[in-house]
Design an enzyme around this catalytic site. Structure first.
Site, PDB file in Angstrom:
ATOM      1  N   LYS A  69      -3.743   8.305  -3.994  1.00  0.00           N
ATOM      2  CA  LYS A  69      -4.925   7.545  -4.416  1.00  0.00           C
ATOM      3  C   LYS A  69      -5.886   8.363  -5.268  1.00  0.00           C
ATOM      4  O   LYS A  69      -6.693   7.804  -6.005  1.00  0.00           O
ATOM      5  CB  LYS A  69      -5.646   6.974  -3.193  1.00  0.00           C
TER       6      LYS A  69
ATOM      7  N   LYS B 132       6.040   0.970  -3.484  1.00  0.00           N
ATOM      8  CA  LYS B 132       5.601   0.049  -2.437  1.00  0.00           C
ATOM      9  C   LYS B 132       4.961  -1.191  -3.069  1.00  0.00           C
ATOM     10  O   LYS B 132       4.254  -1.057  -4.075  1.00  0.00           O
ATOM     11  CB  LYS B 132       4.559   0.795  -1.587  1.00  0.00           C
TER      12      LYS B 132
ATOM     13  N   LYS C 109      -1.194  -4.397  -4.087  1.00  0.00           N
ATOM     14  CA  LYS C 109      -2.082  -5.187  -4.931  1.00  0.00           C
ATOM     15  C   LYS C 109      -2.693  -4.347  -6.054  1.00  0.00           C
ATOM     16  O   LYS C 109      -3.271  -4.888  -6.989  1.00  0.00           O
ATOM     17  CB  LYS C 109      -3.174  -5.836  -4.069  1.00  0.00           C
TER      18      LYS C 109
HETATM   19  P1  TYM Z   1      -3.621  -1.401   4.548  1.00  0.00           P
HETATM   20  O1  TYM Z   1      -4.779  -2.295   4.526  1.00  0.00           O
HETATM   21  O2  TYM Z   1      -3.254  -0.642   3.308  1.00  0.00           O
HETATM   22  O3  TYM Z   1      -2.331  -2.219   4.983  1.00  0.00           O
HETATM   23  C1  TYM Z   1      -2.369  -3.030   6.143  1.00  0.00           C
HETATM   24  C2  TYM Z   1      -1.050  -2.933   6.892  1.00  0.00           C
HETATM   25  O4  TYM Z   1      -0.012  -3.448   6.074  1.00  0.00           O
HETATM   26  C3  TYM Z   1       1.005  -2.469   5.911  1.00  0.00           C
HETATM   27  N1  TYM Z   1       1.502  -2.585   4.540  1.00  0.00           N
HETATM   28  C4  TYM Z   1       2.790  -2.735   4.252  1.00  0.00           C
HETATM   29  N2  TYM Z   1       3.873  -2.834   5.049  1.00  0.00           N
HETATM   30  C5  TYM Z   1       5.065  -3.004   4.433  1.00  0.00           C
HETATM   31  N3  TYM Z   1       5.221  -3.037   3.095  1.00  0.00           N
HETATM   32  C6  TYM Z   1       4.164  -2.940   2.263  1.00  0.00           C
HETATM   33  N4  TYM Z   1       4.317  -3.004   0.956  1.00  0.00           N
HETATM   34  C7  TYM Z   1       2.865  -2.778   2.844  1.00  0.00           C
HETATM   35  N5  TYM Z   1       1.603  -2.670   2.327  1.00  0.00           N
HETATM   36  C8  TYM Z   1       0.786  -2.557   3.394  1.00  0.00           C
HETATM   37  C9  TYM Z   1       0.328  -1.131   6.153  1.00  0.00           C
HETATM   38  O5  TYM Z   1       1.242  -0.156   6.557  1.00  0.00           O
HETATM   39  C10 TYM Z   1      -0.655  -1.488   7.244  1.00  0.00           C
HETATM   40  O6  TYM Z   1      -0.035  -1.467   8.506  1.00  0.00           O
HETATM   41  N6  TYM Z   1      -5.364   2.549   7.022  1.00  0.00           N
HETATM   42  C11 TYM Z   1      -4.890   1.188   7.174  1.00  0.00           C
HETATM   43  C12 TYM Z   1      -5.892   0.261   7.824  1.00  0.00           C
HETATM   44  C13 TYM Z   1      -6.417   0.774   9.117  1.00  0.00           C
HETATM   45  C14 TYM Z   1      -5.713   0.766  10.351  1.00  0.00           C
HETATM   46  C15 TYM Z   1      -6.623   1.358  11.300  1.00  0.00           C
HETATM   47  C16 TYM Z   1      -4.461   0.315  10.737  1.00  0.00           C
HETATM   48  C17 TYM Z   1      -7.638   1.329   9.310  1.00  0.00           C
HETATM   49  N7  TYM Z   1      -7.779   1.699  10.648  1.00  0.00           N
HETATM   50  C18 TYM Z   1      -6.257   1.514  12.616  1.00  0.00           C
HETATM   51  C19 TYM Z   1      -4.100   0.491  12.068  1.00  0.00           C
HETATM   52  C20 TYM Z   1      -5.007   1.075  13.001  1.00  0.00           C
HETATM   53  C21 TYM Z   1      -4.550   0.663   5.784  1.00  0.00           C
HETATM   54  O7  TYM Z   1      -5.044   1.129   4.813  1.00  0.00           O
HETATM   55  O8  TYM Z   1      -3.721  -0.410   5.785  1.00  0.00           O
END
Ligand code: TYM
Length: 330
Positions: free
Chosen positions: A112, A193, A196
Protein backbone atom coordinates in the site's frame (compact mmCIF):
# COMPACT_ATOMS: atom_id res chain seq x y z
CA UNK A 1 -16.82 -20.58 24.74
CA UNK A 2 -15.91 -19.93 21.12
CA UNK A 3 -15.91 -16.27 20.14
CA UNK A 4 -15.70 -15.06 16.53
CA UNK A 5 -14.82 -11.51 15.53
CA UNK A 6 -14.24 -10.07 12.08
CA UNK A 7 -14.95 -7.09 9.87
CA UNK A 8 -14.76 -5.51 6.43
CA UNK A 9 -13.22 -2.02 6.04
CA UNK A 10 -15.47 0.67 4.57
CA UNK A 11 -12.71 1.91 2.31
CA UNK A 12 -14.30 1.16 -1.06
CA UNK A 13 -17.33 -0.42 -2.66
CA UNK A 14 -17.79 -3.98 -1.45
CA UNK A 15 -16.63 -6.55 -4.02
CA UNK A 16 -17.09 -10.30 -4.16
CA UNK A 17 -13.58 -10.86 -2.73
CA UNK A 18 -15.05 -9.76 0.59
CA UNK A 19 -17.78 -12.35 0.15
CA UNK A 20 -15.34 -15.20 -0.49
CA UNK A 21 -12.89 -14.45 2.29
CA UNK A 22 -15.24 -12.96 4.84
CA UNK A 23 -19.05 -12.80 4.54
CA UNK A 24 -19.47 -16.35 3.29
CA UNK A 25 -17.61 -17.56 6.38
CA UNK A 26 -19.46 -15.19 8.73
CA UNK A 27 -22.75 -16.72 7.63
CA UNK A 28 -21.53 -20.28 8.20
CA UNK A 29 -20.09 -19.47 11.63
CA UNK A 30 -23.22 -17.72 12.78
CA UNK A 31 -25.06 -21.06 12.40
CA UNK A 32 -22.65 -22.81 14.74
CA UNK A 33 -22.07 -22.62 18.47
CA UNK A 34 -20.07 -19.42 18.32
CA UNK A 35 -20.65 -16.04 19.87
CA UNK A 36 -20.23 -13.75 16.85
CA UNK A 37 -19.20 -10.11 16.63
CA UNK A 38 -19.09 -8.46 13.20
CA UNK A 39 -17.98 -4.87 13.07
CA UNK A 40 -17.24 -2.12 10.55
CA UNK A 41 -13.58 -1.11 11.02
CA UNK A 42 -13.96 2.56 10.13
CA UNK A 43 -10.86 3.57 12.10
CA UNK A 44 -8.92 1.36 9.70
CA UNK A 45 -10.40 3.05 6.64
CA UNK A 46 -8.93 6.43 7.58
CA UNK A 47 -5.36 5.13 7.40
CA UNK A 48 -5.66 6.35 3.80
CA UNK A 49 -7.41 9.58 2.77
CA UNK A 50 -11.22 9.36 2.80
CA UNK A 51 -13.86 11.84 1.75
CA UNK A 52 -15.88 12.31 4.98
CA UNK A 53 -19.27 12.02 3.25
CA UNK A 54 -18.25 8.93 1.36
CA UNK A 55 -16.83 7.33 4.51
CA UNK A 56 -20.10 7.94 6.35
CA UNK A 57 -22.08 6.30 3.53
CA UNK A 58 -19.73 3.35 3.10
CA UNK A 59 -19.72 2.62 6.82
CA UNK A 60 -23.51 2.32 6.83
CA UNK A 61 -23.34 0.37 3.56
CA UNK A 62 -21.10 -2.33 5.02
CA UNK A 63 -23.34 -2.68 8.07
CA UNK A 64 -26.39 -2.91 5.79
CA UNK A 65 -24.70 -5.52 3.61
CA UNK A 66 -23.89 -7.67 6.66
CA UNK A 67 -27.58 -7.83 7.49
CA UNK A 68 -28.72 -8.06 3.88
CA UNK A 69 -26.41 -11.05 3.34
CA UNK A 70 -27.96 -12.84 6.30
CA UNK A 71 -26.08 -11.86 9.46
CA UNK A 72 -28.78 -11.97 12.09
CA UNK A 73 -28.57 -9.14 14.65
CA UNK A 74 -30.34 -11.42 17.14
CA UNK A 75 -27.51 -13.91 16.90
CA UNK A 76 -24.51 -11.65 16.26
CA UNK A 77 -23.37 -8.31 17.65
CA UNK A 78 -23.01 -5.81 14.82
CA UNK A 79 -21.32 -2.48 15.50
CA UNK A 80 -19.15 0.34 14.17
CA UNK A 81 -15.58 0.32 15.47
CA UNK A 82 -15.36 4.05 16.24
CA UNK A 83 -18.43 3.75 18.50
CA UNK A 84 -16.38 1.71 20.96
CA UNK A 85 -13.51 3.94 22.05
CA UNK A 86 -11.68 1.04 23.70
CA UNK A 87 -10.38 0.07 20.23
CA UNK A 88 -8.31 3.23 19.89
CA UNK A 89 -7.16 3.06 23.50
CA UNK A 90 -6.04 -0.57 23.44
CA UNK A 91 -4.52 0.10 20.02
CA UNK A 92 -2.22 2.66 21.64
CA UNK A 93 -1.33 0.37 24.55
CA UNK A 94 -0.48 -2.48 22.16
CA UNK A 95 1.73 -0.15 20.11
CA UNK A 96 4.05 -0.13 23.09
CA UNK A 97 4.41 -3.90 22.63
CA UNK A 98 4.87 -3.94 18.86
CA UNK A 99 8.30 -3.70 17.30
CA UNK A 100 9.19 -1.38 14.47
CA UNK A 101 10.96 -4.26 12.71
CA UNK A 102 7.98 -6.61 12.69
CA UNK A 103 5.69 -3.85 11.42
CA UNK A 104 8.20 -3.09 8.66
CA UNK A 105 7.84 -6.68 7.44
CA UNK A 106 4.08 -6.46 6.85
CA UNK A 107 3.51 -7.11 3.16
CA UNK A 108 0.24 -5.15 3.05
CA UNK A 109 2.05 -2.03 4.26
CA UNK A 110 4.75 -2.54 1.65
CA UNK A 111 2.13 -2.94 -1.10
CA UNK A 112 0.00 0.00 0.00
CA UNK A 113 2.92 2.38 0.51
CA UNK A 114 4.75 1.33 -2.66
CA UNK A 115 5.25 4.29 -4.99
CA UNK A 116 3.54 6.82 -2.68
CA UNK A 117 5.35 10.03 -1.70
CA UNK A 118 3.84 10.07 1.76
CA UNK A 119 1.80 7.61 3.78
CA UNK A 120 0.24 8.10 7.20
CA UNK A 121 1.95 6.62 10.24
CA UNK A 122 -1.44 5.01 10.99
CA UNK A 123 -1.08 2.90 7.84
CA UNK A 124 2.17 1.60 9.30
CA UNK A 125 0.75 0.76 12.75
CA UNK A 126 -2.60 -0.49 11.39
CA UNK A 127 -1.93 -4.19 12.26
CA UNK A 128 -1.62 -3.21 15.92
CA UNK A 129 -5.09 -1.65 15.89
CA UNK A 130 -6.34 -4.82 14.22
CA UNK A 131 -4.79 -6.85 17.05
CA UNK A 132 -6.57 -4.62 19.58
CA UNK A 133 -9.90 -5.18 17.75
CA UNK A 134 -9.54 -8.90 18.16
CA UNK A 135 -8.03 -9.04 21.67
CA UNK A 136 -10.64 -6.74 23.24
CA UNK A 137 -13.29 -9.43 22.75
CA UNK A 138 -11.07 -12.41 23.67
CA UNK A 139 -11.91 -13.75 20.21
CA UNK A 140 -10.95 -17.39 19.80
CA UNK A 141 -11.51 -17.46 16.02
CA UNK A 142 -11.07 -14.82 13.33
CA UNK A 143 -12.47 -15.63 9.86
CA UNK A 144 -10.49 -13.78 7.19
CA UNK A 145 -9.19 -14.03 3.65
CA UNK A 146 -5.66 -15.16 2.96
CA UNK A 147 -4.31 -11.58 2.74
CA UNK A 148 -4.92 -11.07 6.48
CA UNK A 149 -2.89 -14.11 7.56
CA UNK A 150 0.22 -12.10 8.42
CA UNK A 151 -1.82 -9.62 10.49
CA UNK A 152 -3.32 -12.52 12.44
CA UNK A 153 0.14 -13.91 13.12
CA UNK A 154 1.14 -10.53 14.49
CA UNK A 155 -1.98 -10.45 16.67
CA UNK A 156 -1.04 -13.82 18.12
CA UNK A 157 2.54 -12.66 18.77
CA UNK A 158 1.38 -9.46 20.46
CA UNK A 159 -1.11 -11.29 22.68
CA UNK A 160 1.47 -13.87 23.75
CA UNK A 161 4.09 -11.17 24.33
CA UNK A 162 1.75 -9.10 26.49
CA UNK A 163 0.56 -12.13 28.47
CA UNK A 164 4.10 -13.19 29.18
CA UNK A 165 5.41 -9.75 30.05
CA UNK A 166 2.56 -8.74 32.36
CA UNK A 167 0.00 -11.42 33.10
CA UNK A 168 -2.40 -13.55 31.05
CA UNK A 169 -5.04 -11.06 29.91
CA UNK A 170 -5.61 -11.97 26.26
CA UNK A 171 -6.83 -15.07 24.45
CA UNK A 172 -4.48 -15.98 21.61
CA UNK A 173 -6.82 -16.21 18.58
CA UNK A 174 -6.85 -18.68 15.68
CA UNK A 175 -7.42 -17.48 12.14
CA UNK A 176 -10.04 -19.30 10.06
CA UNK A 177 -8.99 -19.21 6.42
CA UNK A 178 -11.10 -21.41 4.16
CA UNK A 179 -9.59 -23.41 1.38
CA UNK A 180 -12.20 -22.07 -1.05
CA UNK A 181 -12.77 -18.36 -1.50
CA UNK A 182 -9.97 -17.02 0.67
CA UNK A 183 -8.07 -15.75 -2.38
CA UNK A 184 -10.43 -14.44 -5.03
CA UNK A 185 -8.27 -13.04 -7.77
CA UNK A 186 -8.76 -10.29 -10.35
CA UNK A 187 -10.79 -11.20 -13.41
CA UNK A 188 -8.19 -9.55 -15.67
CA UNK A 189 -5.10 -11.02 -13.99
CA UNK A 190 -5.19 -14.10 -11.75
CA UNK A 191 -1.84 -13.14 -10.20
CA UNK A 192 -3.46 -10.14 -8.48
CA UNK A 193 -5.99 -10.16 -5.64
CA UNK A 194 -9.47 -8.96 -6.62
CA UNK A 195 -9.51 -5.46 -5.22
CA UNK A 196 -11.60 -2.34 -5.52
CA UNK A 197 -8.38 -0.33 -5.88
CA UNK A 198 -7.68 -1.89 -9.30
CA UNK A 199 -8.18 0.88 -11.92
CA UNK A 200 -9.79 -1.64 -14.33
CA UNK A 201 -13.46 -1.87 -13.26
CA UNK A 202 -13.83 -5.13 -15.22
CA UNK A 203 -11.37 -6.80 -12.85
CA UNK A 204 -13.85 -6.99 -9.98
CA UNK A 205 -17.55 -7.57 -9.36
CA UNK A 206 -19.24 -5.27 -6.90
CA UNK A 207 -22.07 -6.26 -4.59
CA UNK A 208 -24.18 -3.61 -6.30
CA UNK A 209 -23.52 -4.80 -9.88
CA UNK A 210 -26.62 -5.63 -11.94
CA UNK A 211 -26.94 -9.04 -13.66
CA UNK A 212 -26.11 -7.33 -16.99
CA UNK A 213 -22.90 -5.85 -15.61
CA UNK A 214 -21.96 -9.17 -14.00
CA UNK A 215 -22.48 -10.98 -17.31
CA UNK A 216 -20.39 -8.38 -19.13
CA UNK A 217 -17.52 -8.59 -16.63
CA UNK A 218 -17.48 -12.40 -16.51
CA UNK A 219 -17.61 -12.57 -20.33
CA UNK A 220 -14.47 -10.37 -20.40
CA UNK A 221 -12.66 -12.37 -17.69
CA UNK A 222 -9.39 -13.88 -18.92
CA UNK A 223 -9.22 -17.67 -19.35
CA UNK A 224 -6.72 -19.78 -21.33
CA UNK A 225 -6.55 -21.56 -24.68
CA UNK A 226 -7.11 -25.11 -23.34
CA UNK A 227 -10.89 -24.81 -23.30
CA UNK A 228 -11.28 -27.28 -20.42
CA UNK A 229 -13.09 -26.34 -17.17
CA UNK A 230 -10.54 -27.81 -14.76
CA UNK A 231 -9.12 -26.44 -11.52
CA UNK A 232 -5.33 -26.37 -11.65
CA UNK A 233 -3.87 -23.28 -10.00
CA UNK A 234 -0.33 -23.95 -11.21
CA UNK A 235 -1.19 -24.18 -14.92
CA UNK A 236 -4.67 -22.64 -15.25
CA UNK A 237 -4.93 -19.90 -12.62
CA UNK A 238 -7.54 -17.78 -14.44
CA UNK A 239 -9.98 -20.67 -14.96
CA UNK A 240 -9.26 -22.03 -11.46
CA UNK A 241 -10.20 -18.64 -10.03
CA UNK A 242 -13.52 -18.66 -11.91
CA UNK A 243 -14.25 -22.22 -10.73
CA UNK A 244 -13.58 -21.22 -7.11
CA UNK A 245 -15.85 -18.21 -7.39
CA UNK A 246 -18.54 -20.51 -8.79
CA UNK A 247 -17.99 -23.02 -5.97
CA UNK A 248 -18.32 -20.34 -3.26
CA UNK A 249 -21.38 -18.68 -4.76
CA UNK A 250 -23.20 -21.93 -5.59
CA UNK A 251 -22.07 -23.72 -2.40
CA UNK A 252 -20.85 -26.61 -4.52
CA UNK A 253 -17.59 -28.52 -4.67
CA UNK A 254 -14.98 -27.91 -7.35
CA UNK A 255 -15.36 -31.54 -8.48
CA UNK A 256 -19.12 -31.15 -9.05
CA UNK A 257 -18.49 -28.10 -11.20
CA UNK A 258 -15.68 -29.75 -13.17
CA UNK A 259 -17.83 -32.76 -13.99
CA UNK A 260 -20.84 -30.61 -14.92
CA UNK A 261 -18.78 -28.76 -17.55
CA UNK A 262 -16.87 -31.75 -18.94
CA UNK A 263 -16.72 -31.37 -22.69
CA UNK A 264 -18.42 -27.96 -22.56
CA UNK A 265 -16.50 -24.83 -23.54
CA UNK A 266 -15.84 -21.72 -21.48
CA UNK A 267 -18.78 -19.81 -22.99
CA UNK A 268 -21.54 -21.84 -21.30
CA UNK A 269 -19.54 -22.09 -18.08
CA UNK A 270 -19.09 -18.32 -17.93
CA UNK A 271 -22.78 -17.65 -18.60
CA UNK A 272 -23.77 -19.98 -15.77
CA UNK A 273 -21.16 -18.48 -13.46
CA UNK A 274 -22.57 -14.99 -14.06
CA UNK A 275 -26.07 -16.35 -13.32
CA UNK A 276 -24.88 -17.99 -10.10
CA UNK A 277 -23.28 -14.76 -8.86
CA UNK A 278 -26.29 -12.64 -9.85
CA UNK A 279 -28.68 -15.09 -8.16
CA UNK A 280 -26.77 -14.73 -4.89
CA UNK A 281 -26.39 -10.95 -5.09
CA UNK A 282 -29.90 -9.97 -6.18
CA UNK A 283 -31.72 -10.81 -2.91
CA UNK A 284 -28.84 -9.18 -0.99
CA UNK A 285 -29.23 -6.00 -3.08
CA UNK A 286 -32.97 -5.93 -2.44
CA UNK A 287 -32.62 -6.38 1.31
CA UNK A 288 -29.75 -3.87 1.36
CA UNK A 289 -31.89 -1.13 -0.18
CA UNK A 290 -34.66 -1.79 2.34
CA UNK A 291 -32.39 -1.56 5.34
CA UNK A 292 -29.65 0.95 4.50
CA UNK A 293 -31.68 4.09 5.22
CA UNK A 294 -33.75 2.55 8.00
CA UNK A 295 -34.12 3.36 11.67
CA UNK A 296 -33.84 -0.35 12.25
CA UNK A 297 -30.22 -0.32 11.09
CA UNK A 298 -29.39 2.61 13.38
CA UNK A 299 -31.00 0.79 16.31
CA UNK A 300 -29.09 -2.42 15.57
CA UNK A 301 -25.79 -0.51 15.45
CA UNK A 302 -26.52 1.44 18.64
CA UNK A 303 -27.46 -1.71 20.54
CA UNK A 304 -24.44 -3.49 19.11
CA UNK A 305 -22.08 -0.74 20.26
CA UNK A 306 -23.46 -0.81 23.82
CA UNK A 307 -23.08 -4.57 23.99
CA UNK A 308 -19.61 -4.57 22.43
CA UNK A 309 -18.41 -1.77 24.71
CA UNK A 310 -19.26 -3.77 27.83
CA UNK A 311 -16.89 -6.56 26.88
CA UNK A 312 -14.29 -4.27 25.36
CA UNK A 313 -14.11 -1.98 28.40
CA UNK A 314 -13.73 -4.96 30.73
CA UNK A 315 -10.74 -6.29 28.78
CA UNK A 316 -9.24 -2.81 28.45
CA UNK A 317 -9.40 -2.35 32.23
CA UNK A 318 -7.67 -5.69 32.77
CA UNK A 319 -4.93 -4.73 30.33
CA UNK A 320 -4.43 -1.34 32.00
CA UNK A 321 -4.29 -2.89 35.45
CA UNK A 322 -1.78 -5.47 34.25
CA UNK A 323 0.43 -2.71 32.81
CA UNK A 324 0.41 -0.68 36.02
CA UNK A 325 -1.94 2.17 35.23
CA UNK A 326 -3.74 3.71 38.18
CA UNK A 327 -7.31 2.42 37.92
CA UNK A 328 -9.91 3.08 40.59
CA UNK A 329 -13.04 0.98 40.83
CA UNK A 330 -15.38 2.13 38.05
P1 TYM B 1 -10.55 -5.78 4.16
O1 TYM B 1 -11.59 -4.78 4.43
O2 TYM B 1 -9.47 -5.46 3.18
O3 TYM B 1 -11.24 -7.12 3.65
C1 TYM B 1 -12.31 -7.69 4.39
C2 TYM B 1 -12.19 -9.20 4.40
O4 TYM B 1 -12.32 -9.69 3.07
C3 TYM B 1 -11.18 -10.47 2.73
N1 TYM B 1 -10.87 -10.20 1.33
C4 TYM B 1 -10.74 -11.17 0.43
N2 TYM B 1 -10.86 -12.51 0.53
C5 TYM B 1 -10.69 -13.22 -0.60
N3 TYM B 1 -10.36 -12.68 -1.79
C6 TYM B 1 -10.23 -11.34 -1.94
N4 TYM B 1 -9.95 -10.81 -3.11
C7 TYM B 1 -10.43 -10.52 -0.79
N5 TYM B 1 -10.40 -9.17 -0.57
C8 TYM B 1 -10.68 -9.00 0.74
C9 TYM B 1 -10.07 -9.99 3.65
O5 TYM B 1 -9.09 -10.98 3.83
C10 TYM B 1 -10.83 -9.71 4.92
O6 TYM B 1 -11.02 -10.88 5.67
N6 TYM B 1 -7.66 -5.49 8.19
C11 TYM B 1 -8.93 -5.99 7.69
C12 TYM B 1 -10.13 -5.47 8.44
C13 TYM B 1 -10.04 -5.67 9.91
C14 TYM B 1 -10.24 -6.90 10.59
C15 TYM B 1 -10.05 -6.59 11.98
C16 TYM B 1 -10.57 -8.18 10.17
C17 TYM B 1 -9.75 -4.71 10.82
N7 TYM B 1 -9.75 -5.26 12.10
C18 TYM B 1 -10.17 -7.57 12.94
C19 TYM B 1 -10.67 -9.17 11.15
C20 TYM B 1 -10.49 -8.85 12.53
C21 TYM B 1 -9.03 -5.58 6.23
O7 TYM B 1 -8.43 -4.66 5.80
O8 TYM B 1 -9.93 -6.31 5.51
Amino acid sequence: MKIVLSGIKPSGELNIGGYGGALHQFLALQQQQFECLFFVPDLHAVTVAQDPNVLRKRTMDIAAYYIAAGIDPKKATIFIQSHVSAHAELGWLMETQAHFGELSRMTQFKEKSNGKDTVSSALFTYPVLMAADILLYQATHVPVGDDQKQHLEMTRDLAARFNQRFRPVFTVPEPIIQQLGSRIMSLDDPAKKMSKSNPNANSYILFQDSPEVIHKKIAKAVTDSEGVVRCDWAHKPAVSNLIEIYAVFADESVETIESRYKGVGYGAFKRDLADVIAAKLQPIQRRYSEIVESDELIRILKDGAVKAAETANRTLLQAKQAMGFVTWAQ
